[in-house]
Scaffold this motif. Structure first.
Motif, PDB file in Angstrom:
ATOM      1  N   ASN A   1       0.812  -1.107   0.110  1.00 37.87           N
ATOM      2  CA  ASN A   1      -0.059  -0.042   0.035  1.00 37.87           C
ATOM      3  C   ASN A   1       0.793   1.419   0.124  1.00 37.87           C
ATOM      4  OD1 ASN A   1      -2.415   1.636   0.090  1.00 37.87           O
ATOM      5  ND2 ASN A   1      -2.495   1.381   2.211  1.00 37.87           N
ATOM      6  N   SER A   2       2.062   1.192   0.847  1.00 41.14           N
ATOM      7  CA  SER A   2       2.898   2.304   0.727  1.00 41.14           C
ATOM      8  C   SER A   2       3.551   2.558  -0.509  1.00 41.14           C
ATOM      9  CB  SER A   2       4.132   2.025   1.747  1.00 41.14           C
ATOM     10  OG  SER A   2       4.851   3.060   1.597  1.00 41.14           O
TER      11      SER A   2
ATOM     12  N   ASP B   1       0.819   4.047  -2.734  1.00 38.84           N
ATOM     13  CA  ASP B   1       0.685   5.591  -2.265  1.00 38.84           C
ATOM     14  C   ASP B   1       1.761   6.482  -3.093  1.00 38.84           C
ATOM     15  OD1 ASP B   1      -0.521   7.754  -0.724  1.00 38.84           O
ATOM     16  OD2 ASP B   1       1.102   7.614   0.509  1.00 38.84           O
TER      17      ASP B   1
ATOM     18  N   ARG C   1       0.787   9.437  -5.721  1.00 42.11           N
ATOM     19  CA  ARG C   1       1.365  10.765  -5.353  1.00 42.11           C
ATOM     20  C   ARG C   1       2.151  11.382  -6.446  1.00 42.11           C
ATOM     21  NH1 ARG C   1       1.472  12.691   0.068  1.00 42.11           N
ATOM     22  NH2 ARG C   1       0.214  11.479   1.599  1.00 42.11           N
TER      23      ARG C   1
ATOM     24  N   GLY D   1       5.210  11.307   0.602  1.00 40.98           N
ATOM     25  CA  GLY D   1       4.426  11.411   1.903  1.00 40.98           C
ATOM     26  C   GLY D   1       5.275  11.176   3.110  1.00 40.98           C
TER      27      GLY D   1
ATOM     28  N   ASP E   1       6.890   8.298   3.557  1.00 42.65           N
ATOM     29  CA  ASP E   1       7.886   7.336   3.345  1.00 42.65           C
ATOM     30  C   ASP E   1       9.096   8.101   2.738  1.00 42.65           C
ATOM     31  OD1 ASP E   1       9.498   5.234   2.543  1.00 42.65           O
ATOM     32  OD2 ASP E   1       8.087   4.516   0.905  1.00 42.65           O
TER      33      ASP E   1
END
Length: 170
Positions: free
Chosen positions: A2-3, A6, A10, A54, A56
């Motif tokens: 999911n990361s 994301d 983005r 984000g 991460d």
């Protein structure tokens, strides 16, 4: 996983935003940056970095963001190559500034070039006056091409010089 998704979403959003913003506000050529362009580039990169990755901040997150940007740019270039309407939307058409020694004042006004800048560009091409210009064009990359004619020898000369201060128009 999911990361990673994301970061991909983005990065794509930021890329699309930047492409649209550059198209709307004019294109800057990266080969000739002035001090204001460098500051803008640094501030924009800092502003959008967190928007892309984000929370991460890992190496993996940064590499994924970079990979997404490369793939998005490659895809955009392919779309421009294969679709003339899309290319026309993304890049402006060349503009004729001088034809047979006559300056098109409306074209100069449209592309926001004053007569002094035009004359400087013509001199940079080794032509001693506008009256000796057969054709002068503002190219899509912001450079001015000049075709002159040597009336004495009846020869046509073409030159294209990368401008120090490139101009772009909407």
């Amino acid at each position: 996983m999911n990361s990673i998704l994301d970061v991909v979403v983005r990065s794509l959003c930021v890329y699309l935003f930047m492409v649209i913003a550059i198209r709307l506000f004019g294109k800057n050529q990266l080969s000739q940056l002035n001090a204001g362009d460098v500051v803008l580039l640094l501030l924009i990169s800092n502003a959008v970095q967190n928007a892309m990755v984000g929370p991460d901040t890992s190496l993996q997150g940064g590499l994924i963001a970079a990979l997404v940007l490369f793939v998005a740019n490659f895809t955009l270039k392919r779309l421009m190559f294969s679709n003339p309407k899309f290319k026309s939307f993304m890049e402006a058409d060349p503009v004729i500034l001088v034809k047979d020694g006559v300056v098109d004042e409306n074209a100069l006004d449209k592309v926001k070039i004053n007569r002094d800048e035009l004359e400087e560009a013509i001199r940079e091409h080794g032509v001693d006056g506008i009256e000796n210009v057969k054709l002068s064009i503002l190219e899509v990359d912001g450079n001015i091409s000049v075709i002159s004619e040597d009336k004495k020898n009846k020869q046509t000369h073409f030159s294209r010089i990368k401008r120090k201060n490139k101009r772009k128009y909407l």
